[in-house]
Every structure is written in C-alpha cells, then in structure tokens.
Design an enzyme around this catalytic site. Sequence first.
Site, PDB file in Angstrom:
ATOM      1  N   LYS A 118     -10.425  -5.240  -0.905  1.00 42.50           N
ATOM      2  CA  LYS A 118      -9.272  -4.601  -0.740  1.00 42.50           C
ATOM      3  C   LYS A 118      -9.700  -3.423  -0.665  1.00 42.50           C
ATOM      4  O   LYS A 118     -10.777  -2.364  -0.961  1.00 42.50           O
ATOM      5  CB  LYS A 118      -9.662  -4.640  -2.480  1.00 42.50           C
ATOM      6  CG  LYS A 118      -8.277  -4.508  -3.627  1.00 42.50           C
ATOM      7  CD  LYS A 118      -8.599  -4.529  -4.915  1.00 42.50           C
ATOM      8  CE  LYS A 118      -7.757  -3.296  -6.197  1.00 42.50           C
ATOM      9  NZ  LYS A 118      -7.427  -4.295  -7.387  1.00 42.50           N
ATOM     10  N   ASP A 124     -12.528  -7.896  -9.905  1.00 39.93           N
ATOM     11  CA  ASP A 124     -12.539  -7.050  -9.015  1.00 39.93           C
ATOM     12  C   ASP A 124     -13.568  -6.231  -9.016  1.00 39.93           C
ATOM     13  O   ASP A 124     -13.490  -5.230  -9.972  1.00 39.93           O
ATOM     14  CB  ASP A 124     -10.917  -6.732  -8.899  1.00 39.93           C
ATOM     15  CG  ASP A 124      -9.777  -7.172  -7.876  1.00 39.93           C
ATOM     16  OD1 ASP A 124      -9.573  -8.295  -8.490  1.00 39.93           O
ATOM     17  OD2 ASP A 124      -9.066  -6.565  -7.739  1.00 39.93           O
ATOM     18  N   LYS A 184      -6.891  -7.548   0.549  1.00 41.61           N
ATOM     19  CA  LYS A 184      -5.848  -6.894  -0.496  1.00 41.61           C
ATOM     20  C   LYS A 184      -5.586  -5.617  -0.795  1.00 41.61           C
ATOM     21  O   LYS A 184      -6.241  -4.511  -1.092  1.00 41.61           O
ATOM     22  CB  LYS A 184      -6.635  -7.976  -2.259  1.00 41.61           C
ATOM     23  CG  LYS A 184      -5.596  -6.796  -3.095  1.00 41.61           C
ATOM     24  CD  LYS A 184      -6.086  -6.936  -4.464  1.00 41.61           C
ATOM     25  CE  LYS A 184      -5.468  -6.895  -6.039  1.00 41.61           C
ATOM     26  NZ  LYS A 184      -5.714  -6.879  -7.205  1.00 41.61           N
TER      27      LYS A 184
END
Length: 331
Positions: free
Chosen positions: A231, A163, A267
């Site tokens: 995300k 991430d 996400k």
Amino acid sequence: MPITVPAYGKEAAGRLASMADVTADDGALRRFLHGLPGVDAVGLEARAATLGTRSIKTTAKAYAIDLALSMIDLTTLEGADTPGKVRALCAKGIHPDPTDRNCPKVAAICVYPDMVATAKEALGGSGIHVASVATAFPAGRAALPVKLADTRDAVAAGADEIDMVIDRGAFLSGRYMDVFEEIKAVKEACARPDGTAAHLKVIFETGELQTYDNVRRVSWLAMLAGADFIKTSTGKVAVNATPPVTLLMLEAVRDFHAATGVQVGVKPAGGIRTTKDAIKYLVMVNETLGEPWLTADWFRFGASSLLNDLLMQRQKLSTGRYSGPDYVTVD
C-alpha cells in the site's frame, strides 16, 4: 467473514522458498535489494502519463465505475471518530446509493482498532470486510511489542484485514532486516486460533521514501516478508498515492509473481478523489498485471471522498443528468 490467506501451490511455495537465501541475513538482503535494477524515472513517469490518457468509452466507463466502487476501502481515521459515525459509514458501504440497490457495495470499511467491533456488528453478514490500521498508525513510532499488541487486539476484535505501517526511519537508515523482521512478526500476529488469518497490507508512506529506487526496494522487501498487499500511503502526509509510484509498485508485484508464483495485491491510498483518477489506476492495473488483478481481492482504493464522485458519475450515466453533491450522503 473470516478470510483465509491463500495457500500457495507446490510450485509457488517451492519458488518462494528458493529465495530464502536472500533474506538469510542483513548482508544478503542488502545485496539483493541494492542489486535490483535502478528505476528509469523519466521512463516511469512517461508511461504513467501515457496510460492516463487512454480513452474509455461509455459502456467500459460504466463497468469501470462499478468495479472501482467494489474496490474501495471506505475509510474514517480521525481522532473524532464515534461509534455513530462508524455505523453510518458502514450503512453507506452496504448501500452506497440507497436509490439503486444494484449499486455495488464497497470492499471494506477501514477504521482504528477500537472501532473494529462496532464496524463488525454494523456490517453483519453483508460480506464487507473490516480493515483496521495498526502498528502505531500513522507514524509507526512505537516499540515492536506495542505494535504487535495493537495488531492482536484488532484481530481479536474481528478485523479481516490489517493495514500496518513500516518503520520508515529504519528503512531510510538502511536497517532493512529490522523492517523485514517487523513485517514478519506482524504477519504472525494476524493469525487466529482457528487457523485463519487477517490479510496484511503493508503501508510504505511512499511520499517519505525520497526515491523511486527506494519504492522498488521496499516493495520487494515487504513481499519477501509475507505481505498480502502493498500500500502506498497513510493519507496523512502531503504526498500520497501518485500514478508513477503506483505503477512502479504494480511492476514490482508483476516481477515478484514471475519470480515466485505468489500473487500480491496493491492498494494506492490518499489523494484519489475523482472517477477520472480511479479509471486511470484501473487502466494501469490492466496494462501491467492483467485481468487477474482486476478484483477487490487484489486491488483496492484507500479513499473516502472518491465514493461520492463515483456515485455522481454513475447517476449521470444512468439518468443523463449530473445530480451534484447534494444527491449523495455527506460523510
């Protein structure tokens, strides 16, 4: 368990290659991103609100709770994290409800790079992925070589997913090609010697991007650069995931898939704490992208407190009684 980045079919690869001209140089990328349709803020917020009012019946609710459980990236990203805390979190991820072995396990455990090896060992052959934040999370204020070293260290330690955070300062300054090239470089750093690669989730920190138009632009920029997931947030700022922003990102993924044939995951992270909230997001996914995205392969929740509420609601549906927070483990 290593994850292999999906190999795109010939048609998808060809359609994606046909868009290479829009990233050929800074001017082309700027023209493309600023040529995207402007976001109708009123319409976006109204649709997000409408989707949030959908009525979910009991059977569908039970299915949605189990689905949401299976999509959680159970997260601990604190300076006081210890190996013991990470092992306990992994145990909870494997068996979220120790009294019910039919309860779904979570999708991933998300930790800092120095805790990846601990999480990997604790999860064993459970099938739960290890996700690691990298690239000077959460601010992203570091030189590119430092960010790449951060990523490579996490992958070498066994991370299945990375991430990363974008350089919001560069994006807001209009240095789109700098952001594009950084994402590409981190994507390359996710590769392993055996030919597999960690999946790359690109965090925008949407609460700092100022406008919906910027969210649409950065979504396309990240996908063009090779993001496997986009995300919303780090969970470390005042404004994190919101329904309108997530809906906008889902729409960008839909449009990117239509243009290229490439599927990208989404996400939302930060601020999603209740079962009711999680179900609203699942409705948005179903209505915007459809069933192919309703799996942990393509949709995740970045959360910690959400898991406990899902467990309490699951117990209530099973027993008819609301157990309360004392009946689930404290993180």
